[in-house]
Scaffold this motif. Structure first.
Motif, mmCIF file in Angstrom:
data_model
loop_
_atom_site.group_PDB
_atom_site.id
_atom_site.type_symbol
_atom_site.label_atom_id
_atom_site.label_comp_id
_atom_site.label_asym_id
_atom_site.label_seq_id
_atom_site.Cartn_x
_atom_site.Cartn_y
_atom_site.Cartn_z
ATOM 1 N N LEU A 126 27.451 26.872 -6.241
ATOM 2 C CA LEU A 126 27.482 28.339 -6.160
ATOM 3 C C LEU A 126 27.354 28.862 -4.736
ATOM 4 O O LEU A 126 27.905 29.914 -4.405
ATOM 5 N N GLN A 127 26.642 28.153 -3.878
ATOM 6 C CA GLN A 127 26.507 28.628 -2.503
ATOM 7 C C GLN A 127 27.865 28.715 -1.811
ATOM 8 O O GLN A 127 28.063 29.556 -0.927
ATOM 9 N N GLU A 128 28.786 27.863 -2.193
ATOM 10 C CA GLU A 128 30.149 27.915 -1.657
ATOM 11 C C GLU A 128 31.027 28.843 -2.482
ATOM 12 O O GLU A 128 31.878 29.560 -1.939
ATOM 13 N N PHE A 129 30.814 28.843 -3.791
ATOM 14 C CA PHE A 129 31.661 29.596 -4.716
ATOM 15 C C PHE A 129 31.571 31.106 -4.473
ATOM 16 O O PHE A 129 32.537 31.830 -4.699
ATOM 17 N N VAL A 130 30.397 31.581 -3.994
ATOM 18 C CA VAL A 130 30.225 33.031 -3.803
ATOM 19 C C VAL A 130 30.823 33.541 -2.496
ATOM 20 O O VAL A 130 31.017 34.748 -2.327
ATOM 21 N N LYS A 131 31.133 32.654 -1.574
ATOM 22 C CA LYS A 131 31.588 33.087 -0.243
ATOM 23 C C LYS A 131 32.845 33.946 -0.268
ATOM 24 O O LYS A 131 32.914 34.969 0.436
ATOM 25 N N PRO A 132 33.886 33.596 -1.049
ATOM 26 C CA PRO A 132 35.087 34.434 -1.062
ATOM 27 C C PRO A 132 34.838 35.857 -1.572
ATOM 28 O O PRO A 132 35.647 36.753 -1.324
ATOM 29 N N PHE A 133 33.704 36.063 -2.249
ATOM 30 C CA PHE A 133 33.362 37.396 -2.746
ATOM 31 C C PHE A 133 32.542 38.185 -1.732
ATOM 32 O O PHE A 133 32.117 39.304 -1.998
ATOM 33 N N GLY A 134 32.309 37.580 -0.568
ATOM 34 C CA GLY A 134 31.597 38.264 0.500
ATOM 35 C C GLY A 134 30.088 38.117 0.463
ATOM 36 O O GLY A 134 29.385 38.694 1.297
ATOM 37 N N ILE A 135 29.558 37.341 -0.484
ATOM 38 C CA ILE A 135 28.106 37.171 -0.593
ATOM 39 C C ILE A 135 27.616 36.170 0.450
ATOM 40 O O ILE A 135 28.099 35.041 0.525
ATOM 41 N N LEU A 136 26.643 36.603 1.246
ATOM 42 C CA LEU A 136 26.111 35.765 2.325
ATOM 43 C C LEU A 136 24.819 35.038 1.930
ATOM 44 O O LEU A 136 24.501 33.994 2.492
ATOM 45 N N ASP A 137 24.071 35.612 0.989
ATOM 46 C CA ASP A 137 22.803 34.999 0.581
ATOM 47 C C ASP A 137 23.060 33.686 -0.157
ATOM 48 O O ASP A 137 24.083 33.513 -0.829
ATOM 49 N N LYS A 138 22.086 32.765 -0.068
ATOM 50 C CA LYS A 138 22.270 31.437 -0.640
ATOM 51 C C LYS A 138 21.281 31.089 -1.747
ATOM 52 O O LYS A 138 21.442 30.069 -2.426
ATOM 53 N N SER A 139 20.250 31.891 -1.942
ATOM 54 C CA SER A 139 19.269 31.568 -2.985
ATOM 55 C C SER A 139 19.760 32.082 -4.335
ATOM 56 O O SER A 139 20.444 33.105 -4.419
ATOM 57 N N LEU A 140 19.401 31.368 -5.396
ATOM 58 C CA LEU A 140 19.800 31.760 -6.741
ATOM 59 C C LEU A 140 19.259 33.145 -7.077
ATOM 60 O O LEU A 140 19.961 33.976 -7.662
ATOM 61 N N GLN A 141 18.016 33.395 -6.696
ATOM 62 C CA GLN A 141 17.390 34.679 -6.992
ATOM 63 C C GLN A 141 18.158 35.830 -6.354
ATOM 64 O O GLN A 141 18.417 36.857 -6.993
ATOM 65 N N LYS A 142 18.558 35.671 -5.096
ATOM 66 C CA LYS A 142 19.265 36.744 -4.397
ATOM 67 C C LYS A 142 20.682 36.926 -4.914
ATOM 68 O O LYS A 142 21.157 38.058 -5.084
ATOM 69 N N ILE A 143 21.385 35.813 -5.165
ATOM 70 C CA ILE A 143 22.753 35.923 -5.674
ATOM 71 C C ILE A 143 22.752 36.614 -7.036
ATOM 72 O O ILE A 143 23.581 37.493 -7.302
ATOM 73 N N TYR A 144 21.808 36.247 -7.898
ATOM 74 C CA TYR A 144 21.751 36.855 -9.225
ATOM 75 C C TYR A 144 21.414 38.345 -9.122
ATOM 76 O O TYR A 144 21.990 39.173 -9.823
ATOM 77 N N ALA A 145 20.492 38.663 -8.231
ATOM 78 C CA ALA A 145 20.099 40.066 -8.057
ATOM 79 C C ALA A 145 21.272 40.908 -7.562
ATOM 80 O O ALA A 145 21.471 42.046 -8.002
ATOM 81 N N ILE A 146 22.073 40.361 -6.652
ATOM 82 C CA ILE A 146 23.239 41.080 -6.140
ATOM 83 C C ILE A 146 24.227 41.393 -7.255
ATOM 84 O O ILE A 146 24.765 42.495 -7.353
ATOM 85 N N LEU A 147 24.451 40.424 -8.124
ATOM 86 C CA LEU A 147 25.491 40.562 -9.142
ATOM 87 C C LEU A 147 25.030 41.249 -10.424
ATOM 88 O O LEU A 147 25.819 41.921 -11.089
ATOM 89 N N PHE A 148 23.735 41.085 -10.767
ATOM 90 C CA PHE A 148 23.273 41.587 -12.056
ATOM 91 C C PHE A 148 22.149 42.624 -11.977
ATOM 92 O O PHE A 148 21.811 43.241 -12.976
ATOM 93 N N GLY A 149 21.555 42.806 -10.791
ATOM 94 C CA GLY A 149 20.500 43.806 -10.654
ATOM 95 C C GLY A 149 19.199 43.447 -11.339
ATOM 96 O O GLY A 149 18.407 44.332 -11.683
ATOM 97 N N HIS A 150 18.949 42.153 -11.562
ATOM 98 C CA HIS A 150 17.695 41.685 -12.158
ATOM 99 C C HIS A 150 17.124 40.562 -11.298
ATOM 100 O O HIS A 150 17.856 39.892 -10.557
ATOM 101 N N LYS A 151 15.811 40.338 -11.405
ATOM 102 C CA LYS A 151 15.184 39.277 -10.617
ATOM 103 C C LYS A 151 14.757 38.118 -11.502
ATOM 104 O O LYS A 151 14.366 38.289 -12.656
ATOM 105 N N ILE A 152 14.858 36.920 -10.927
ATOM 106 C CA ILE A 152 14.432 35.701 -11.596
ATOM 107 C C ILE A 152 13.025 35.362 -11.102
ATOM 108 O O ILE A 152 12.785 35.297 -9.902
#
Length: 215
Positions: A126-152
């Motif tokens: 996922l750290q590579e998979f999110v790059k084409p979408f412009g996401i710079l963060d690499k932690s699961l918690q941050k990626i999920y929060a960006i996309l879904f607005g919830h925290k793990i």
């Protein structure tokens, strides 16, 4: 949908928590492992993660204790400290027709291979998979929060994963990590296919030129 490039811990702290609400099955025998893998083999994509008992003594480490494999509705927790990395699990990880999605997979597989050698196939980092979408963060918690607005929640991360019985909170924590990996993958696949997203614009700082000093 506007996809943010990054998010702060402060923003995440204000978000509601998310946790896996499907069926969690703890696997403690080789027979159950075979049945679980047979079930999981019917799915085209799976979320995966692992947990290791933390060591608080310098120079001492433990082998991977738990391997979590999740669908949208079911998550199997394979207790590797009890059954090892069963052949059925190896066959699943090496199956080229099933997508395995996770975060920091290089570390997970490196740790798993300390138990048994294998060659994983068709894995999505996922750290590579999110790059084409412009996401710079690499932690699961941050990626999920960006996309879904919830925290793990990360409250159980350093708990004892080799305890005789995994507590309900441990089970939910472990299942949530694997499940959210799959959710991120599925959403990004949908956004890629539909094109219904825009990357957050980069706002360049305005630099004002100093006025030339009059002679």
């Amino acid at each position: 949908m506007i996809v943010k490039r990054t998010i702060t811990k402060e923003d995440i702290s204000e978000m509601p928590k998310v946790s896996f609400e499907g069926k969690i099955i703890v696997i403690c025998t080789e027979k159950d492992a075979q049945r679980a893998v047979a079930f999981l083999s019917n799915y085209p994509a799976l979320g995966i993660d692992s947990e290791t008992k933390p060591s608080f003594v310098k120079g001492k480490s433990h082998k991977v204790s738990l391997l979590q494999i999740s669908t949208d509705d079911y998550c199997f927790l394979f207790r590797l400290n009890l059954i090892g990395l069963h052949k059925a699990l190896i066959d699943l990880l090496e199956n080229p027709s099933i997508v395995k999605v996770g975060l920091s997979l290089k570390d997970d597989f490196l740790a798993l291979r300390k138990r048994v050698s294998f060659k994983q196939q068709n894995c999505i980092e996922l750290q590579e998979f999110v790059k084409p979408f412009g996401i710079l963060d690499k932690s699961l918690q941050k990626i999920y929060a960006i996309l879904f607005g919830h925290k793990i929640s990360k409250a159980q991360r350093l708990s004892n994963w080799e305890a005789e019985t995994l507590s309900p909170s441990q089970q939910v924590y472990a299942a949530t990590d694997a499940w959210t990996c799959l959710k991120i993958y599925n959403l990004l696949q949908e956004l890629h296919q539909t094109g219904n997203y825009v990357k957050e614009e980069i706002v360049e700082p305005v630099i004002e030129e100093k006025e030339k000093e009059k002679e």
